[in-house]
Design a protein around this motif. Structure first.
Motif, PDB file in Angstrom:
ATOM      1  N   THR A  10       0.671  -1.093   0.147  1.00  0.00           N
ATOM      2  CA  THR A  10      -0.025   0.104   0.032  1.00  0.00           C
ATOM      3  C   THR A  10       0.876   1.190   0.100  1.00  0.00           C
ATOM      4  OG1 THR A  10      -1.988  -1.060   1.263  1.00  0.00           O
ATOM      5  CG2 THR A  10      -1.925   1.155   1.015  1.00  0.00           C
ATOM      6  N   LYS A  11       2.080   1.088   0.768  1.00  0.00           N
ATOM      7  CA  LYS A  11       2.829   2.313   0.941  1.00  0.00           C
ATOM      8  C   LYS A  11       3.991   2.768  -0.322  1.00  0.00           C
ATOM      9  CE  LYS A  11       5.441  -0.267   4.210  1.00  0.00           C
ATOM     10  NZ  LYS A  11       6.016  -0.147   5.591  1.00  0.00           N
ATOM     11  N   ASP A  12       3.649   2.133  -1.287  1.00  0.00           N
ATOM     12  CA  ASP A  12       4.748   2.405  -2.388  1.00  0.00           C
ATOM     13  C   ASP A  12       4.249   3.765  -3.170  1.00  0.00           C
ATOM     14  OD1 ASP A  12       2.093   1.998  -3.808  1.00  0.00           O
ATOM     15  OD2 ASP A  12       2.943   0.492  -5.328  1.00  0.00           O
ATOM     16  N   ARG A  13       3.270   4.332  -2.950  1.00  0.00           N
ATOM     17  CA  ARG A  13       3.042   5.797  -3.255  1.00  0.00           C
ATOM     18  C   ARG A  13       2.331   6.715  -2.235  1.00  0.00           C
ATOM     19  NH1 ARG A  13       0.671   4.413  -7.610  1.00  0.00           N
ATOM     20  NH2 ARG A  13       2.168   4.443  -8.967  1.00  0.00           N
ATOM     21  N   THR A  14       2.891   8.086  -1.779  1.00  0.00           N
ATOM     22  CA  THR A  14       2.409   8.712  -1.028  1.00  0.00           C
ATOM     23  C   THR A  14       1.467   9.360  -1.628  1.00  0.00           C
ATOM     24  OG1 THR A  14       4.295   9.969  -0.758  1.00  0.00           O
ATOM     25  CG2 THR A  14       4.179   8.475   0.695  1.00  0.00           C
ATOM     26  N   PHE A  15       0.246   9.974  -1.094  1.00  0.00           N
ATOM     27  CA  PHE A  15      -0.673  10.935  -1.522  1.00  0.00           C
ATOM     28  C   PHE A  15      -1.535  11.298  -0.523  1.00  0.00           C
ATOM     29  CE2 PHE A  15      -2.405   6.531  -2.348  1.00  0.00           C
ATOM     30  CZ  PHE A  15      -3.785   6.761  -1.488  1.00  0.00           C
ATOM     31  N   GLU A  16      -2.117  12.453  -0.969  1.00  0.00           N
ATOM     32  CA  GLU A  16      -3.421  12.896  -0.028  1.00  0.00           C
ATOM     33  C   GLU A  16      -4.327  13.518  -1.005  1.00  0.00           C
ATOM     34  OE1 GLU A  16      -4.452  15.887   3.593  1.00  0.00           O
ATOM     35  OE2 GLU A  16      -2.630  14.770   3.705  1.00  0.00           O
ATOM     36  N   VAL A  17      -5.562  13.032  -0.970  1.00  0.00           N
ATOM     37  CA  VAL A  17      -6.656  13.667  -1.960  1.00  0.00           C
ATOM     38  C   VAL A  17      -7.971  13.908  -1.291  1.00  0.00           C
ATOM     39  CG1 VAL A  17      -5.663  12.421  -4.016  1.00  0.00           C
ATOM     40  CG2 VAL A  17      -7.204  11.379  -2.669  1.00  0.00           C
ATOM     41  N   LYS A  18      -8.673  15.091  -1.707  1.00  0.00           N
ATOM     42  CA  LYS A  18     -10.004  15.129  -1.396  1.00  0.00           C
ATOM     43  C   LYS A  18     -10.929  14.765  -2.363  1.00  0.00           C
ATOM     44  CE  LYS A  18     -13.079  16.939   1.336  1.00  0.00           C
ATOM     45  NZ  LYS A  18     -13.160  18.593   1.724  1.00  0.00           N
ATOM     46  N   VAL A  19     -11.640  13.857  -1.994  1.00  0.00           N
ATOM     47  CA  VAL A  19     -12.756  13.110  -3.151  1.00  0.00           C
ATOM     48  C   VAL A  19     -13.792  14.304  -3.209  1.00  0.00           C
ATOM     49  CG1 VAL A  19     -13.933  11.268  -3.644  1.00  0.00           C
ATOM     50  CG2 VAL A  19     -12.076  10.880  -2.237  1.00  0.00           C
ATOM     51  N   ARG A  20     -13.945  14.600  -4.591  1.00  0.00           N
ATOM     52  CA  ARG A  20     -14.985  15.409  -5.128  1.00  0.00           C
ATOM     53  C   ARG A  20     -16.197  14.709  -4.902  1.00  0.00           C
ATOM     54  NH1 ARG A  20     -11.517  15.379  -9.284  1.00  0.00           N
ATOM     55  NH2 ARG A  20     -13.027  14.613 -10.884  1.00  0.00           N
ATOM     56  N   ASP A  21     -17.358  15.692  -4.392  1.00  0.00           N
ATOM     57  CA  ASP A  21     -18.781  15.335  -4.725  1.00  0.00           C
ATOM     58  C   ASP A  21     -19.057  14.393  -5.689  1.00  0.00           C
ATOM     59  OD1 ASP A  21     -18.971  16.127  -1.994  1.00  0.00           O
ATOM     60  OD2 ASP A  21     -19.998  18.141  -2.723  1.00  0.00           O
ATOM     61  N   GLY A  22     -19.583  13.161  -5.767  1.00  0.00           N
ATOM     62  CA  GLY A  22     -20.236  12.513  -6.675  1.00  0.00           C
ATOM     63  C   GLY A  22     -19.127  11.658  -7.571  1.00  0.00           C
ATOM     64  N   TYR A  23     -17.961  11.698  -6.720  1.00  0.00           N
ATOM     65  CA  TYR A  23     -16.837  10.678  -7.095  1.00  0.00           C
ATOM     66  C   TYR A  23     -16.210   9.909  -6.251  1.00  0.00           C
ATOM     67  CZ  TYR A  23     -16.494  13.420 -11.109  1.00  0.00           C
ATOM     68  OH  TYR A  23     -16.530  14.260 -12.612  1.00  0.00           O
ATOM     69  N   LEU A  24     -15.609   8.846  -6.608  1.00  0.00           N
ATOM     70  CA  LEU A  24     -15.163   7.789  -5.783  1.00  0.00           C
ATOM     71  C   LEU A  24     -13.402   7.803  -5.826  1.00  0.00           C
ATOM     72  CD1 LEU A  24     -17.464   5.157  -6.924  1.00  0.00           C
ATOM     73  CD2 LEU A  24     -17.854   6.589  -4.611  1.00  0.00           C
ATOM     74  N   TRP A  25     -12.696   7.443  -4.779  1.00  0.00           N
ATOM     75  CA  TRP A  25     -11.364   6.854  -4.742  1.00  0.00           C
ATOM     76  C   TRP A  25     -11.608   5.421  -4.717  1.00  0.00           C
ATOM     77  CZ3 TRP A  25      -6.992   9.420  -5.834  1.00  0.00           C
ATOM     78  CH2 TRP A  25      -5.867   8.775  -5.488  1.00  0.00           C
ATOM     79  N   VAL A  26     -10.855   4.766  -5.633  1.00  0.00           N
ATOM     80  CA  VAL A  26     -10.950   3.134  -5.578  1.00  0.00           C
ATOM     81  C   VAL A  26      -9.416   2.550  -5.827  1.00  0.00           C
ATOM     82  CG1 VAL A  26     -13.198   3.276  -6.798  1.00  0.00           C
ATOM     83  CG2 VAL A  26     -11.229   2.969  -8.246  1.00  0.00           C
TER      84      VAL A  26
END
Length: 219
Positions: free
Chosen positions: A146-162
């Protein structure tokens, strides 16, 4: 005496029955259930290559996609690899695919990690966080991947992070951060939720949502 009702010839009745069955199958595929196969290793160990599953659509009639769901969705643009794009190869298979009786290709399947409004980040002590809550993900093939790539994202309304359960071999939202959509998948692209594994028989059964997301859902 009343005249007997005129009956259709047997061959006409047979054609009518087949056409009715096909129309019903199309209705079921469009609104209720559709068969899919697993094209790649990205969801191992939860889903294995060539598993046959049923995807149900009823839960999402109101668009209520939830964290932890395993969803099948249309390609947001450039996500599909060659192994994901297989379709029926002969005439009968193509007909059955159209009515939902042959497993469909050309889609992707991943687990929903974040929904609209969530902040998904990697990683705290090697674990994903959603809205600051660390996820314990026992369903992963290799949690360290899981930790092979660092990130921080805010998911937009009507969207998904998969993301795939096989984090070391999954071209998921992380791999498409640089795309115009930022790796997020529109809820409108979701076909449905993985509901039941029909093949192989020794692993057939309902597909359940893990408890990993309960603390976040209850916030």
């Amino acid at each position: 005496m009343t005249d007997k009702k005129r009956q259709l010839p047997v061959w006409q009745e047979s054609i009518l029955l087949v056409l009715t069955a096909m129309v019903m199958a199309v209705i079921v595929k469009t609104f209720f259930l559709q068969a899919f196969y697993i094209p790649s290793e990205s969801m191992e160990p939860t889903m294995l290559v060539d598993d046959k599953i049923l995807v149900q659509k009823v839960s999402y009639w109101g668009g209520d996609v939830q964290r932890g769901d395993i969803v099948v969705f249309d390609d947001p643009g450039g996500w599909l690899g060659a192994e994901d794009s297989r379709h029926a190869t002969n005439g009968l298979q193509k007909v059955l695919e159209k009515v939902g009786l042959f497993p469909t290709g050309g889609h992707l399947i991943k687990r929903v990690i974040g929904v609209g409004g969530d902040t998904v980040a990697c990683c705290t002590d090697g674990k994903l966080t959603v809205n600051g809550v660390k996820l314990d993900e026992p369903y992963l093939l290799d949690e360290s991947a899981t930790k092979d790539r660092t990130f921080e994202v805010k998911v937009r309304d009507g969207y998904l992070w998969v993301m795939g359960d096989n984090r070391g071999n999954s071209s998921d939202s992380r791999a498409h951060l640089g795309d115009p959509g930022g790796g997020q998948v529109s809820e409108k692209a979701v076909v449905g939720k993985a509901w039941f594994r029909v093949w192989p028989l020794n692993r057939a059964g309902f597909i359940h949502k893990p408890a990993a997301f309960k603390a976040i859902n209850d916030k």
